[in-house]
Design an enzyme around this catalytic site. Structure first.
Site, PDB file in Angstrom:
ATOM      1  N   ASP A  75      33.907  38.827  37.491  1.00 51.01           N
ATOM      2  CA  ASP A  75      32.965  38.119  38.031  1.00 51.01           C
ATOM      3  C   ASP A  75      33.467  37.892  39.585  1.00 51.01           C
ATOM      4  O   ASP A  75      33.996  38.691  40.009  1.00 51.01           O
ATOM      5  CB  ASP A  75      32.961  36.634  37.366  1.00 51.01           C
ATOM      6  CG  ASP A  75      31.437  35.928  37.543  1.00 51.01           C
ATOM      7  OD1 ASP A  75      31.116  35.900  38.365  1.00 51.01           O
ATOM      8  OD2 ASP A  75      31.108  35.665  36.465  1.00 51.01           O
ATOM      9  N   HIS A 123      32.419  40.591  41.687  1.00 50.39           N
ATOM     10  CA  HIS A 123      31.133  40.262  41.959  1.00 50.39           C
ATOM     11  C   HIS A 123      31.312  39.988  43.695  1.00 50.39           C
ATOM     12  O   HIS A 123      30.371  39.122  43.983  1.00 50.39           O
ATOM     13  CB  HIS A 123      30.393  39.170  41.404  1.00 50.39           C
ATOM     14  CG  HIS A 123      30.206  39.356  40.055  1.00 50.39           C
ATOM     15  ND1 HIS A 123      29.419  38.569  39.186  1.00 50.39           N
ATOM     16  CD2 HIS A 123      30.173  40.486  39.167  1.00 50.39           C
ATOM     17  CE1 HIS A 123      29.340  39.251  37.912  1.00 50.39           C
ATOM     18  NE2 HIS A 123      29.495  40.360  38.108  1.00 50.39           N
TER      19      HIS A 123
END
Length: 259
Positions: A80, A103
């Site tokens: 993430d 991310h």
């Protein structure tokens, strides 16, 4: 930790992005690896954070309602956000971060559920994003209010990043979201010295701003992102309701004034 000074600095000389930090190691957290909430005056450095690339919600460092932070010389490879900067955060300096997979570094999401959120005074410098899903991103929900302002991204290198530069005032991770006129105001965002490659088939630079509360004073200078696979796709830019200036930017951003 509330209003105390946190220092993790075993290696005061700093680290290099190509070497593992020599401080604390965090492995395979079930959720966020490090959370900073309601903290004033913290320095965090030399963290080595790793989780599988497909592990959900395994953010490296999450920051909320905090101010006067320095985060530097960290390696973050998760499923993430490498670093997520959330509501109520101000005056944060982030530098020398090796991010990827993951991310990227995100400001937001802000304004969820019609809430008022504020973020300002964020600096992200001298960092490297390797095969990240996103690069540097600001994301806000429709229907919210507040602001994200005085944000600087500089000295950034992308290596085969998917979506290197994003502002999304219409953030919605669900299949359907009702259109709303209010939005978190995004202004005074500067991109300087961002270079590298992208593997994305979508826009390399994507500014998707609100019809009613557009992004203002977006400044881009010395930004050059090429395709990592030029035989199969090229880099592109998408720009809606963003206002500002651009100098020496590739791919060109059509809604910013070139000078």
């Amino acid at each position: 930790m509330n209003k105390e000074r946190l220092m993790v600095e075993e290696n005061r000389g700093g680290t290099h992005l190509d070497h593992d930090p020599r401080g604390l190691k965090h492995r395979n957290s079930q959720k966020n690896h490090v959370s900073i909430d309601e903290c004033n005056g913290a320095t965090i450095s030399n963290l080595d954070i790793k989780a599988p690339a497909k592990s959900p919600n395994t953010d490296g460092i999450d920051i909320s309602a905090s101010t006067n932070l320095r985060i530097h010389d960290c390696l973050v490879a998760t499923g993430d956000d490498c670093i997520a900067i959330k509501a109520g955060t101000s005056n944060v300096q982030i530098s020398n971060i090796a991010c990827g997979p993951g991310h990227g570094i995100s400001i937001g999401s802000l304004g969820e559920g019609g809430g008022r959120d504020e973020v300002e005074g964020i600096s992200i410098t001298n960092s490297k994003f390797t095969r990240t899903e996103n690069g540097v991103r600001i994301k806000t929900w429709q229907g919210g209010s507040g602001f994200a302002k005085n944000i600087t991204f500089s000295g950034i290198t992308f290596v085969a990043a998917d979506n290197p530069i994003i502002i999304d005032q219409n953030y919605c991770p669900h299949q359907k979201c009702a259109a709303k006129s209010s939005a978190v105001k995004i202004s005074d965002v500067k991109y300087s010295g961002l270079h590298g490659t992208s593997i994305g088939k979508k826009a390399t630079i994507d500014f998707s701003c609100s019809n009613t509360v557009p992004c203002t004073n977006i400044v881009m200078d010395d930004v050059n992102i090429e395709s990592a696979d030029p035989r199969h796709h090229s880099t592109t830019a998408h720009c809606t309701n963003a206002h500002g200036t651009a100098h020496a930017v590739h791919p060109p951003v059509n809604c910013l004034i070139n000078h």
